[in-house]
Write an enzyme that holds these catalytic residues in place. Structure first.
Site, mmCIF file in Angstrom:
data_model
loop_
_atom_site.group_PDB
_atom_site.id
_atom_site.type_symbol
_atom_site.label_atom_id
_atom_site.label_comp_id
_atom_site.label_asym_id
_atom_site.label_seq_id
_atom_site.Cartn_x
_atom_site.Cartn_y
_atom_site.Cartn_z
ATOM 1 N N CYS A 199 -14.669 -5.474 6.690
ATOM 2 C CA CYS A 199 -15.462 -5.569 5.466
ATOM 3 C C CYS A 199 -15.806 -7.034 5.248
ATOM 4 O O CYS A 199 -14.903 -7.877 5.213
ATOM 5 C CB CYS A 199 -14.671 -5.016 4.283
ATOM 6 S SG CYS A 199 -15.420 -5.308 2.668
ATOM 7 N N ASN A 200 -17.095 -7.332 5.116
ATOM 8 C CA ASN A 200 -17.511 -8.716 4.909
ATOM 9 C C ASN A 200 -17.004 -9.264 3.577
ATOM 10 O O ASN A 200 -16.529 -10.395 3.491
ATOM 11 C CB ASN A 200 -19.039 -8.817 4.962
ATOM 12 C CG ASN A 200 -19.588 -8.664 6.356
ATOM 13 O OD1 ASN A 200 -19.828 -9.626 7.062
ATOM 14 N ND2 ASN A 200 -19.803 -7.419 6.761
ATOM 15 N N CYS A 229 -22.833 -6.455 5.612
ATOM 16 C CA CYS A 229 -21.902 -5.461 5.063
ATOM 17 C C CYS A 229 -21.697 -4.451 6.167
ATOM 18 O O CYS A 229 -22.661 -4.035 6.819
ATOM 19 C CB CYS A 229 -22.487 -4.792 3.815
ATOM 20 S SG CYS A 229 -21.565 -3.319 3.265
#
Length: 244
Positions: free
Chosen positions: A50-51, A164
């Site tokens: 997850c960014n 994302c």
């Protein structure tokens, strides 16, 4: 790249969406979840897929857990290297695009280039819908892309970073909307960091042997949170979703 490595994928439905939460909320959530996973599953390595979570909590998690931690950050470097126009777009969550981490990536790898940022949280829901076999709303995708185009130098964008980990699921639809609905160039490229992340994980586990096992998909939240994902999980080699 590591076909025999046993993988446990955790979908934190109870914590979604991360992109609208504050930095302290995300950091506490990610550290707590990975801590519980580490205790239960004793992994050799953890990837924060997850960014938003990585740009906020990567340092904290590395201090807490005694295993290698690989983060996921926007692929600004490869986009900047490949860009010919010098204009790069970044689609991400609101939390991701405002992070100092992203500022540093821009400074270190996109100096002399123009990086346009746009928060597109609505794409997360469209990606979740696609995974569940529901139709994708092209208008939502167009709005996200138009957010970059409207920033002034948007039409010169030749690479868009999908910042994302939900967004690459919509790559084909985004490209179709960009070309057919917005008249953008068919040479436009959407970039994500998946291959680089996989290479980094392989490097950190180099020389280790694995006993092949089917990947597991665990999830937090309500008992029915993973309903509708059956076909998507099967296509990716997972068995039935397991509550965590």
């Amino acid at each position: 790249m590591l076909p025999d490595a046993p993988i446990i994928y955790a979908a934190d439905f109870a914590g979604m969406p991360y992109g609208t939460k504050s930095e302290p909320e995300v950091a506490a959530r990610v550290a707590g979840l990975l801590g519980r996973m580490s205790e239960r599953f004793a992994p050799r390595l953890a990837c924060i897929a997850c960014n938003t979570a990585s740009t906020i909590a990567l340092g904290m998690v590395r201090e807490v857990l005694e295993i290698p931690i690989v983060g996921t950050v926007p692929a600004i470097k490869p986009a900047a290297l490949a860009s010919k126009s010098g204009v790069i777009g970044l689609l991400g969550t609101a939390a991701t695009i405002r992070q100092r981490y992203v500022d540093d990536l821009e400074r270190d790898f996109a100096a002399g280039k123009t990086l346009l940022r746009h928060a597109a949280p609505a794409l997360v829901n469209e990606a979740e819908n696609k995974l569940r076999g529901k139709p994708v709303d092209r208008a939502v995708l167009k709005t996200a892309l138009k957010g970059l185009e409207d920033s002034g130098t948007g039409p010169r964008i030749d690479h868009i970073v999908l910042g994302c980990t939900h967004f690459p699921l919509l790559r084909e639809e985004l490209m179709d909307v960009a070309v057919k609905d917005m008249g953008l160039s068919a040479d436009l490229r959407f970039v994500d960091g998946a291959q680089g992340i996989a290479r980094r994980i392989a490097e950190r586990l180099e020389g280790q042997s694995f006993a092949a096992a089917a990947p597991r998909f665990v999830f937090t939240g309500a008992a029915d949170a993973a309903n509708g994902l059956e076909a998507a999980l099967t296509a990716r080699g997972f068995g039935a979703a397991e509550p965590f």
